[in-house]
Design a protein around this motif. Structure first.
Motif, PDB file in Angstrom:
ATOM      1  N   MET A 113       0.858  -1.174   0.000  1.00  0.00           N
ATOM      2  CA  MET A 113       0.000   0.000   0.000  1.00  0.00           C
ATOM      3  C   MET A 113       0.896   1.226   0.000  1.00  0.00           C
ATOM      4  O   MET A 113       2.136   1.093  -0.029  1.00  0.00           O
ATOM      5  CB  MET A 113      -0.932   0.001   1.226  1.00  0.00           C
ATOM      6  CG  MET A 113      -0.241   0.005   2.580  1.00  0.00           C
ATOM      7  SD  MET A 113      -1.327   0.240   3.978  1.00  0.00           S
ATOM      8  CE  MET A 113      -1.727   1.971   3.917  1.00  0.00           C
ATOM      9  N   ASN A 114       0.323   2.400   0.049  1.00  0.00           N
ATOM     10  CA  ASN A 114       1.063   3.650   0.144  1.00  0.00           C
ATOM     11  C   ASN A 114       2.156   3.706  -0.919  1.00  0.00           C
ATOM     12  O   ASN A 114       3.350   3.789  -0.622  1.00  0.00           O
ATOM     13  CB  ASN A 114       1.662   3.806   1.549  1.00  0.00           C
ATOM     14  CG  ASN A 114       2.125   5.232   1.812  1.00  0.00           C
ATOM     15  OD1 ASN A 114       1.669   6.169   1.177  1.00  0.00           O
ATOM     16  ND2 ASN A 114       3.055   5.375   2.742  1.00  0.00           N
ATOM     17  N   SER A 115       1.738   3.663  -2.182  1.00  0.00           N
ATOM     18  CA  SER A 115       2.684   3.626  -3.296  1.00  0.00           C
ATOM     19  C   SER A 115       3.034   5.028  -3.774  1.00  0.00           C
ATOM     20  O   SER A 115       2.186   5.916  -3.808  1.00  0.00           O
ATOM     21  CB  SER A 115       2.098   2.822  -4.451  1.00  0.00           C
ATOM     22  OG  SER A 115       0.945   3.460  -4.971  1.00  0.00           O
ATOM     23  N   THR A 116       4.297   5.195  -4.157  1.00  0.00           N
ATOM     24  CA  THR A 116       4.776   6.435  -4.758  1.00  0.00           C
ATOM     25  C   THR A 116       5.431   6.078  -6.085  1.00  0.00           C
ATOM     26  O   THR A 116       6.273   5.184  -6.134  1.00  0.00           O
ATOM     27  CB  THR A 116       5.781   7.154  -3.849  1.00  0.00           C
ATOM     28  OG1 THR A 116       5.197   7.333  -2.548  1.00  0.00           O
ATOM     29  CG2 THR A 116       6.142   8.512  -4.418  1.00  0.00           C
ATOM     30  N   TYR A 123       8.527  12.826  -9.919  1.00  0.00           N
ATOM     31  CA  TYR A 123       7.446  12.348  -9.045  1.00  0.00           C
ATOM     32  C   TYR A 123       6.104  12.464  -9.754  1.00  0.00           C
ATOM     33  O   TYR A 123       5.739  13.527 -10.251  1.00  0.00           O
ATOM     34  CB  TYR A 123       7.447  13.180  -7.762  1.00  0.00           C
ATOM     35  CG  TYR A 123       6.262  12.982  -6.843  1.00  0.00           C
ATOM     36  CD1 TYR A 123       6.217  11.911  -5.955  1.00  0.00           C
ATOM     37  CD2 TYR A 123       5.195  13.882  -6.850  1.00  0.00           C
ATOM     38  CE1 TYR A 123       5.138  11.747  -5.096  1.00  0.00           C
ATOM     39  CE2 TYR A 123       4.119  13.722  -5.997  1.00  0.00           C
ATOM     40  CZ  TYR A 123       4.098  12.654  -5.119  1.00  0.00           C
ATOM     41  OH  TYR A 123       3.024  12.486  -4.273  1.00  0.00           O
ATOM     42  N   LEU A 124       5.350  11.341  -9.830  1.00  0.00           N
ATOM     43  CA  LEU A 124       4.037  11.342 -10.467  1.00  0.00           C
ATOM     44  C   LEU A 124       2.899  11.404  -9.464  1.00  0.00           C
ATOM     45  O   LEU A 124       1.841  11.953  -9.752  1.00  0.00           O
ATOM     46  CB  LEU A 124       3.868  10.095 -11.344  1.00  0.00           C
ATOM     47  CG  LEU A 124       4.838   9.946 -12.514  1.00  0.00           C
ATOM     48  CD1 LEU A 124       4.517   8.685 -13.304  1.00  0.00           C
ATOM     49  CD2 LEU A 124       4.799  11.168 -13.417  1.00  0.00           C
ATOM     50  N   GLY A 125       3.082  10.798  -8.292  1.00  0.00           N
ATOM     51  CA  GLY A 125       2.013  10.835  -7.309  1.00  0.00           C
ATOM     52  C   GLY A 125       2.134   9.737  -6.277  1.00  0.00           C
ATOM     53  O   GLY A 125       2.978   8.838  -6.370  1.00  0.00           O
ATOM     54  N   ALA A 152       9.704   3.855 -11.647  1.00  0.00           N
ATOM     55  CA  ALA A 152      10.118   3.421 -10.309  1.00  0.00           C
ATOM     56  C   ALA A 152       8.944   3.547  -9.352  1.00  0.00           C
ATOM     57  O   ALA A 152       8.202   4.541  -9.390  1.00  0.00           O
ATOM     58  CB  ALA A 152      11.299   4.250  -9.816  1.00  0.00           C
ATOM     59  N   VAL A 153       8.771   2.542  -8.516  1.00  0.00           N
ATOM     60  CA  VAL A 153       7.646   2.514  -7.579  1.00  0.00           C
ATOM     61  C   VAL A 153       8.160   2.129  -6.192  1.00  0.00           C
ATOM     62  O   VAL A 153       8.806   1.087  -6.027  1.00  0.00           O
ATOM     63  CB  VAL A 153       6.566   1.501  -8.009  1.00  0.00           C
ATOM     64  CG1 VAL A 153       5.385   1.548  -7.036  1.00  0.00           C
ATOM     65  CG2 VAL A 153       6.104   1.759  -9.434  1.00  0.00           C
ATOM     66  N   LYS A 154       7.859   2.971  -5.219  1.00  0.00           N
ATOM     67  CA  LYS A 154       8.149   2.645  -3.827  1.00  0.00           C
ATOM     68  C   LYS A 154       6.850   2.239  -3.141  1.00  0.00           C
ATOM     69  O   LYS A 154       5.838   2.943  -3.244  1.00  0.00           O
ATOM     70  CB  LYS A 154       8.758   3.840  -3.095  1.00  0.00           C
ATOM     71  CG  LYS A 154       9.006   3.585  -1.604  1.00  0.00           C
ATOM     72  CD  LYS A 154       9.562   4.833  -0.925  1.00  0.00           C
ATOM     73  CE  LYS A 154       9.704   4.631   0.581  1.00  0.00           C
ATOM     74  NZ  LYS A 154      10.216   5.848   1.256  1.00  0.00           N
ATOM     75  N   VAL A 155       6.861   1.110  -2.465  1.00  0.00           N
ATOM     76  CA  VAL A 155       5.692   0.613  -1.736  1.00  0.00           C
ATOM     77  C   VAL A 155       6.047   0.593  -0.258  1.00  0.00           C
ATOM     78  O   VAL A 155       6.936  -0.161   0.158  1.00  0.00           O
ATOM     79  CB  VAL A 155       5.290  -0.796  -2.214  1.00  0.00           C
ATOM     80  CG1 VAL A 155       4.023  -1.243  -1.494  1.00  0.00           C
ATOM     81  CG2 VAL A 155       5.094  -0.818  -3.721  1.00  0.00           C
ATOM     82  N   ASP A 156       5.371   1.415   0.519  1.00  0.00           N
ATOM     83  CA  ASP A 156       5.676   1.526   1.947  1.00  0.00           C
ATOM     84  C   ASP A 156       4.564   0.865   2.759  1.00  0.00           C
ATOM     85  O   ASP A 156       3.522   1.459   3.028  1.00  0.00           O
ATOM     86  CB  ASP A 156       5.814   2.996   2.339  1.00  0.00           C
ATOM     87  CG  ASP A 156       6.325   3.171   3.761  1.00  0.00           C
ATOM     88  OD1 ASP A 156       6.331   2.175   4.518  1.00  0.00           O
ATOM     89  OD2 ASP A 156       6.717   4.299   4.115  1.00  0.00           O
ATOM     90  N   HIS A 157       4.804  -0.379   3.116  1.00  0.00           N
ATOM     91  CA  HIS A 157       3.866  -1.137   3.945  1.00  0.00           C
ATOM     92  C   HIS A 157       4.529  -1.462   5.284  1.00  0.00           C
ATOM     93  O   HIS A 157       4.402  -2.563   5.817  1.00  0.00           O
ATOM     94  CB  HIS A 157       3.454  -2.425   3.223  1.00  0.00           C
ATOM     95  CG  HIS A 157       2.241  -3.077   3.802  1.00  0.00           C
ATOM     96  ND1 HIS A 157       1.910  -4.380   3.588  1.00  0.00           N
ATOM     97  CD2 HIS A 157       1.257  -2.593   4.613  1.00  0.00           C
ATOM     98  CE1 HIS A 157       0.802  -4.687   4.221  1.00  0.00           C
ATOM     99  NE2 HIS A 157       0.383  -3.622   4.852  1.00  0.00           N
TER     100      HIS A 157
END
Length: 800
Positions: A113-116, A123-125, A152-157
């Motif tokens: 969840m909480n993807s960037t 930065y797209l969102g 690039a995708v960061k997923v902060d779970h």
């Protein structure tokens, strides 16, 4: 009309090349050749970051299911004792130069969840809610030709627990690259509805929403003092919709003309009539292909194709639910989003496999918990399930309240943290996405929200309901209430279109009869029900009740109650996908096909009992463990035989769907037969198994079709010398797969097993495991199973 194909779109191969694709090349799967690193990496979004050492993964991907079960993992029993954390993904790709000038975006069907998301370091969102589908426009920051692009995708779970059940972690649903012309149908901008159905005619409406960016002739505006002096390009356009049946015959069409300028939008409606329509329902899930075309100056610019169903669903306080004019009872189950060894990265065919089993049980409806993977809804459309699309498990209030409201939610880091900012966006996104699916028949805006008990809850519900109606006014809105007496007093229940009751039997001994006397004009739905027979009878025998959603259809990870249990084990189907004995008692309630099934009462009960009874369907016991046998059936009579000796023929009680026998245990054969009008119509046999002798592979199909992404499902059983499954065996079973397939899933269904999932071996539970293989290309797949001291098992599958 002859179609004019002017745009040649292409879709990505693994290294970024393109090839032809159906549906006008608009939607291109973007699941291959991602790089993944578990843990936070500063600067990973920079294009020239060195990610060569990162692991290659294919999407969908759930990294939590790859981890080790540990009681100390922060997600605890909510998350099935599996790890979470932070994960980083990268994908490099090239775009052909001839795509420059198109509108190109990326769609994520879900990231938990909480993807960037970043493109080429930009930065797209950010999207906090892990169940939502979302898109970003890539066009302004793309490179073409030989230049590399980096997504690039960061997923902060990392903050735990984030939910009441297992959610998985990562990009756990598919990703798509969307290639569109400058003038195109807006994403989810087409809306198909049935206006009227008579005996031989259906009237349907197609609403459309078109976006126009710049035309080729449009001038670049560097500075503009007065908006009125902008000289827009205006062109003539046509919008055409055609409804096409399975044979490719156009059964309805409509078109309209309009002017379209650059930097504008266009909305409108098309109405068409369909003679002698094939109607969609749970018993006949017929779908048409709706082809929508945008032509500008006579040239085809854009085309959008969707699958739709013509159906009319009505609700009233007398008949509950009418589908195409016929009284229909919702025989539903609640489901979560994971599937055993896949976690929440579930292949589409795996959902088909599971839902087909529920369909065979007589189930015709599914309630989701949070927006689901779009492929799940597609299977519901295809197989004929009514689906309640549910948005939220919580809003922004906790169970307890006092003089100062404590908005801590149901878990410390769950959706309440984002509700105020994101609820409208997430809710409308779900409705826009799901509204063309014939299976979606109702929207739920909340599950057991504590807000139902407080005065402010009515205002919140009204706001959520109004947001739904802004997007789709054709379907009712409900919330699942587990404190119905409070919701009655607060006005919460009457704010819904349909009154949703969770566990109505907790409060009202007469169930719906009690409430119907008080609220005779209310439409009732059991949004969540306990497995007691009385709950089903109260629906069967009261026409005004719409139906029920049983908790729960299939076992899932999380909500584990306590260690060492890792998940909820009281479903009708286990984690691996095997039907439990309780599956058959529900089949006797719901199925119209004659059936009979033996259920042996197990005297030894667990410490936590969700169900009222513990039963098993095998005949390997000690004498002191057995004294009662239930024979479940929807037939008129049953007869039970022990070692070929009749224990008597009995009438099946129509209000219990069973006959009960007192049986002294003896090894051998237990056989039940069922009769209608004195004619034998169904049977079920149990054999006492001897010592384990060999492994038996029983592929559910000998041939699968690679082009349809069909998976291979192989139950592997520990059997005695006569081929009987040994239900008490726990042998370790190892699989090897050769040829044109890969082992992608292996599970036993054991909720107390802490074996890691992503391996080639597993201990049997109840004498079996389920192996799942993905074909890689047409050819032959050879599967061999090994276990110490047992003869191996072999299976051959043809992929075409």
């Amino acid at each position: 009309m002859k179609r004019i194909f002017l745009l040649i779109f292409l879709f990505f191969l693994n290294i970024g090349g393109f090839a032809n694709q159906p549906d006008f090349g608009r939607t291109n799967k973007f699941n291959s050749d991602w790089k993944f690193h578990l843990g936070e990496v500063p600067g990973f979004m920079v294009p020239d970051f060195d990610a060569l050492s990162w692991r290659g993964v294919e999407l969908p991907h759930d990294w939590s299911i790859e981890g080790e079960f540990d009681q100390a993992n922060p997600a605890g029993e909510s998350g099935g004792f599996l790890p979470n954390g932070i994960g980083c993904y990268r994908k490099s790709f090239k775009l052909p130069a001839d795509l420059k000038g198109k509108r190109i975006s990326i769609r994520f069907d879900g990231v938990y969840m909480n993807s960037t998301v970043y493109l080429n370091g930009v930065y797209l969102g950010n999207r906090p809610y892990g169940f939502s589908t979302f898109e970003y426009d890539l066009t302004p920051n793309l490179k073409y030709g030989d230049q590399q692009n980096v997504l690039a995708v960061k997923v902060d779970h990392s903050l735990q627990p984030s939910c009441r059940w297992y959610t998985g972690s990562g990009i756990n649903r598919s990703v798509f690259l969307l290639v569109k012309p400058q003038q195109h149908f807006k994403s989810n901008g087409i809306f198909f509805t049935t206006s009227e159905i008579s005996e031989h005619l259906a009237k349907v409406k197609v609403s459309f929403d078109i976006i126009s960016h710049n035309f080729h002739e449009s001038k670049t505006i560097a500075f503009q003092a007065y908006p009125d002096s902008i000289r827009h390009i205006v062109k003539q356009c046509q919008i055409i919709s055609q409804l096409i049946d399975h044979e490719g015959i156009i059964q309805g069409s409509a078109e309209t003309s309009a002017t379209l300028s650059d930097y504008s939008s266009l909305t409108g409606n098309l109405n068409m009539e369909v003679k002698n329509p094939q109607l969609w329902s749970d018993s006949s899930p017929y779908r048409y292909k709706l082809v929508n075309q945008l032509l500008i100056d006579g040239k085809l610019i854009d085309e959008e194709t969707i699958r739709v169903g013509i159906r009319k669903i009505e609700f009233n306080a007398k008949d509950g639910m009418l589908v195409n004019g016929r009284k229909t009872i919702i025989k539903g189950v609640c489901l979560h989003k994971d599937a055993g060894s896949f976690g929440t990265a579930v292949p589409k065919d795996m959902w088909r496999y599971r839902l087909q089993k529920l369909k065979a049980m007589g189930c015709n409806a599914i309630r989701t918990h949070g927006p689901v993977d779009p492929v799940f809804i597609e299977i519901c459309d295809e197989l004929g399930f009514y689906m309640m699309a549910e948005a939220f498990d919580e809003w922004n209030t906790t169970w307890q309240w006092g003089y100062s409201e404590n908005p801590e939610g149901k878990r410390p880091y769950s959706y309440h943290l984002f509700f105020n900012q994101w609820a409208e966006t997430d809710l409308k996104t779900m409705v826009y996405r799901d509204r063309n699916h014939p299976s979606v028949f109702i929207y739920s805006v909340g599950n057991e929200v504590p807000d139902q008990r407080i005065p402010e809850g009515v205002a919140k519900l009204s706001q959520l309901k109004s947001w739904v109606k802004e997007v789709d006014s054709t379907r009712p809105v409900v919330a699942a209430c587990d404190w119905s007496p409070f919701a009655n007093r607060s006005g919460f229940m009457d704010t819904m279109d349909i009154a949703g009751y969770n566990y109505i039997d907790r409060y009202f001994p007469g169930l719906y009869t009690d409430e119907h006397k008080t609220y005779p004009n209310r439409i009732f739905l059991g949004t969540e029900t306990f497995a007691d027979l009385k709950n089903w009878l109260s629906i069967r025998d009261n026409r005004y009740v719409t139906g029920e959603f049983l908790w729960v259809g299939i076992d899932y990870q999380g909500e584990a109650v306590n260690w060492p249990r890792k998940g909820w084990e009281w479903g009708l189907i286990d984690l691996a996908g095997f039907e439990k004995t309780t599956y058959y008692i529900r089949q006797s309630y719901w199925s119209e096909n004659p059936m009979v099934h033996i259920a042996v009462n197990v005297k030894k009960k667990g410490k936590f009992q969700w169900q009222r009874f513990t039963v098993a369907s095998h005949w390997n016991f000690q004498k002191e463990d057995v004294d009662t046998v239930f024979v479940y059936s929807n037939c008129e009579q049953v007869e039970l035989f022990l070692n070929h000796k009749s224990l008597g023929r009995k009438e099946v009680n129509k209000d219990t769907y069973q006959a009960i026998y007192q049986v002294k245990y003896k090894e051998g054969t237990l056989k039940a037969v069922a009769f209608n009008h004195s004619k034998l119509i169904a049977e079920h046999i149990l054999h006492t198994a001897g010592n384990p002798d060999h492994l038996s592979l029983n592929p559910e199909k000998d041939m699968v079709e690679w082009s349809k992404s069909e998976l291979v499902y192989i139950p592997v059983e520990v059997t005695d010398k006569n081929g009987n499954r040994c239900p008490l065996s726990t042998n370790n079973i190892r699989l090897t797969v050769e040829g044109t397939g890969d082992l992608i899933g292996l599970d036993s269904g054991n909720q107390f097993s802490h074996e890691q999932y992503k391996t080639d071996n597993r201990n049997a539970y109840e004498g079996r495991v389920l192996a799942i293989i993905r074909p890689t290309k047409p050819g032959i797949i050879k599967v061999t199973a090994f276990s110490e001291s047992l003869g191996p098992g072999n299976g051959i599958i043809t992929v075409w």
